[in-house]
Design a protein around this motif. Structure first.
Motif, PDB file in Angstrom:
ATOM      1  N   MET A  41      -4.774   6.043  -5.250  1.00 37.38           N
ATOM      2  CA  MET A  41      -3.986   6.747  -4.227  1.00 37.38           C
ATOM      3  C   MET A  41      -4.663   6.757  -2.861  1.00 37.38           C
ATOM      4  SD  MET A  41      -2.555  10.195  -6.015  1.00 37.38           S
ATOM      5  CE  MET A  41      -1.445  10.100  -7.400  1.00 37.38           C
ATOM      6  N   PHE A  42      -5.951   7.107  -2.852  1.00 40.32           N
ATOM      7  CA  PHE A  42      -6.616   7.381  -1.583  1.00 40.32           C
ATOM      8  C   PHE A  42      -7.425   6.218  -1.020  1.00 40.32           C
ATOM      9  CE2 PHE A  42      -5.894  11.665  -3.216  1.00 40.32           C
ATOM     10  CZ  PHE A  42      -5.305  12.256  -2.109  1.00 40.32           C
ATOM     11  N   SER A  43      -7.843   5.272  -1.855  1.00 36.34           N
ATOM     12  CA  SER A  43      -8.731   4.214  -1.365  1.00 36.34           C
ATOM     13  C   SER A  43      -7.998   2.960  -0.910  1.00 36.34           C
ATOM     14  CB  SER A  43      -9.736   3.823  -2.446  1.00 36.34           C
ATOM     15  OG  SER A  43      -9.088   3.095  -3.482  1.00 36.34           O
ATOM     16  N   GLY A  44      -6.818   2.732  -1.443  1.00 35.64           N
ATOM     17  CA  GLY A  44      -6.138   1.481  -1.164  1.00 35.64           C
ATOM     18  C   GLY A  44      -6.618   0.345  -2.053  1.00 35.64           C
ATOM     19  N   ASN A  45      -7.581   0.615  -2.917  1.00 35.98           N
ATOM     20  CA  ASN A  45      -8.087  -0.403  -3.839  1.00 35.98           C
ATOM     21  C   ASN A  45      -7.102  -0.581  -4.985  1.00 35.98           C
ATOM     22  OD1 ASN A  45     -10.449  -0.693  -2.337  1.00 35.98           O
ATOM     23  ND2 ASN A  45     -11.497   0.896  -3.483  1.00 35.98           N
ATOM     24  N   THR A  46      -6.794  -1.842  -5.282  1.00 33.05           N
ATOM     25  CA  THR A  46      -5.851  -2.120  -6.366  1.00 33.05           C
ATOM     26  C   THR A  46      -6.402  -3.118  -7.388  1.00 33.05           C
ATOM     27  OG1 THR A  46      -4.784  -3.865  -5.066  1.00 33.05           O
ATOM     28  CG2 THR A  46      -3.814  -1.646  -4.939  1.00 33.05           C
ATOM     29  N   TYR A  91      -3.295  -3.388  -9.608  1.00 37.90           N
ATOM     30  CA  TYR A  91      -2.752  -2.206 -10.260  1.00 37.90           C
ATOM     31  C   TYR A  91      -2.058  -1.375  -9.196  1.00 37.90           C
ATOM     32  CZ  TYR A  91      -5.572  -3.611 -14.198  1.00 37.90           C
ATOM     33  OH  TYR A  91      -6.098  -4.324 -15.240  1.00 37.90           O
ATOM     34  N   HIS A  92      -0.825  -0.991  -9.487  1.00 42.06           N
ATOM     35  CA  HIS A  92      -0.048  -0.204  -8.532  1.00 42.06           C
ATOM     36  C   HIS A  92       0.493   1.055  -9.204  1.00 42.06           C
ATOM     37  CE1 HIS A  92      -0.022  -3.017  -5.176  1.00 42.06           C
ATOM     38  NE2 HIS A  92       0.028  -3.975  -6.089  1.00 42.06           N
ATOM     39  N   LEU A  93       0.603   2.094  -8.408  1.00 42.07           N
ATOM     40  CA  LEU A  93       1.162   3.364  -8.875  1.00 42.07           C
ATOM     41  C   LEU A  93       2.647   3.208  -9.149  1.00 42.07           C
ATOM     42  CD1 LEU A  93      -0.458   5.667  -6.156  1.00 42.07           C
ATOM     43  CD2 LEU A  93      -1.276   5.332  -8.494  1.00 42.07           C
ATOM     44  N   HIS A 147       3.026   0.988  -2.935  1.00 37.88           N
ATOM     45  CA  HIS A 147       2.920   0.608  -4.351  1.00 37.88           C
ATOM     46  C   HIS A 147       4.231   0.150  -4.979  1.00 37.88           C
ATOM     47  CE1 HIS A 147      -1.284   1.661  -4.863  1.00 37.88           C
ATOM     48  NE2 HIS A 147      -1.049   2.639  -4.006  1.00 37.88           N
ATOM     49  N   LEU A 148       5.348   0.704  -4.561  1.00 33.79           N
ATOM     50  CA  LEU A 148       6.623   0.311  -5.171  1.00 33.79           C
ATOM     51  C   LEU A 148       7.293  -0.814  -4.391  1.00 33.79           C
ATOM     52  CD1 LEU A 148       8.063   3.840  -6.057  1.00 33.79           C
ATOM     53  CD2 LEU A 148       6.600   2.344  -7.451  1.00 33.79           C
ATOM     54  N   ARG A 149       7.205  -0.752  -3.048  1.00 31.57           N
ATOM     55  CA  ARG A 149       7.859  -1.760  -2.202  1.00 31.57           C
ATOM     56  C   ARG A 149       6.889  -2.833  -1.730  1.00 31.57           C
ATOM     57  NH1 ARG A 149       9.508   3.372  -0.257  1.00 31.57           N
ATOM     58  NH2 ARG A 149      11.451   3.963  -1.284  1.00 31.57           N
ATOM     59  N   ARG A 150       5.586  -2.664  -2.015  1.00 29.41           N
ATOM     60  CA  ARG A 150       4.514  -3.612  -1.679  1.00 29.41           C
ATOM     61  C   ARG A 150       4.430  -3.885  -0.178  1.00 29.41           C
ATOM     62  NH1 ARG A 150       4.450  -2.536  -6.567  1.00 29.41           N
ATOM     63  NH2 ARG A 150       3.779  -3.962  -8.180  1.00 29.41           N
ATOM     64  N   ARG A 151       4.584  -2.846   0.614  1.00 26.48           N
ATOM     65  CA  ARG A 151       4.415  -2.954   2.064  1.00 26.48           C
ATOM     66  C   ARG A 151       2.999  -2.521   2.430  1.00 26.48           C
ATOM     67  NH1 ARG A 151       9.969   0.236   3.182  1.00 26.48           N
ATOM     68  NH2 ARG A 151      11.391  -1.436   2.586  1.00 26.48           N
ATOM     69  N   PRO A 152       2.472  -3.021   3.545  1.00 26.58           N
ATOM     70  CA  PRO A 152       1.129  -2.582   3.949  1.00 26.58           C
ATOM     71  C   PRO A 152       1.139  -1.114   4.387  1.00 26.58           C
ATOM     72  CG  PRO A 152       2.052  -4.133   5.547  1.00 26.58           C
ATOM     73  CD  PRO A 152       3.026  -4.038   4.403  1.00 26.58           C
TER      74      PRO A 152
END
Length: 197
Positions: A41-46, A91-93, A147-152
């Motif tokens: 959520m907070f780091s942007g790491n996926t 990995y995405h939420l 995470h759902l729409r994969r936008r920056p």
């Protein structure tokens, strides 16, 4: 390849009881699940290596792999091919994980109030708690875009503001420690001084 997740109910085994608190604790009550979700959520790491390398708590690689698999199986994360590198996985939420933002916010605010936390690690939860429902919903909308729409992530969004506050407090904490302050002093919680012994 995005894995489908039902928006109605998560694919988890029946719990010891039908109590929603019990069911939630059976799903998330281990040592690492909420920490992994927090980090995404907070780091942007996926990516696995990003999550492993950035873990403040020092999660072991086998434990991270197990938790990611558990969270994917439970419908809280999706496991997707990275479009920029064919051997990497992202990995995405899911919507269900994004729905945990108020819970994580309140847990963080409670911990900042009652436990000997450090200011830089408490500031994001405190800002989200103090910002109320509107700020949390704005953060959740950003997470949906990411995470759902994969936008920056937007440059001037809630996540950027939370990250800037974290960096500002971390820099101030480091400067104060370098000025000969009490090295055990980490902040004031609930009118009491909290110490890191």
């Amino acid at each position: 390849m995005t894995q489908p997740v039902s928006p109605e109910v998560l694919p988890v085994p029946p719990g010891k009881s039908g109590c929603p608190i019990n069911m939630t604790m059976e799903l998330l009550g281990d040592r690492w699940s909420l920490i992994v979700l927090r980090d995404i959520m907070f780091s942007g790491n996926t990516h696995f290596r990003e999550l492993l390398g950035a873990s403040m708590e020092g999660i072991a690689s086998n434990m991270l792999a197990a938790r990611l698999a558990k969270l994917v199986d439970a419908g809280l994360l999706t496991r997707d091919d990275d479009p920029t590198h064919r051997q990497k996985i992202e990995y995405h939420l899911t919507e269900a994980a994004i729905g945990l933002v108020p819970v994580i916010t309140e847990l963080g605010a409670w911990g900042a109030r009652w436990l000997p936390t450090t200011p830089e690690l408490a500031v994001r939860a405190q800002l989200l708690a103090e910002g109320g429902q509107a700020l949390r919903e704005g953060f959740m909308d950003e997470l949906r875009d990411i995470h759902l729409r994969r936008r920056p992530a937007p440059d001037g969004g809630v996540l950027a503001d939370l990250t800037a506050a974290y960096l500002r407090v971390a820099e101030n904490s480091g400067a104060q420690a370098g000025e000969g302050g009490d090295e055990g002093e980490v902040g004031v919680r609930g009118g009491r001084s909290a110490r890191s012994d």
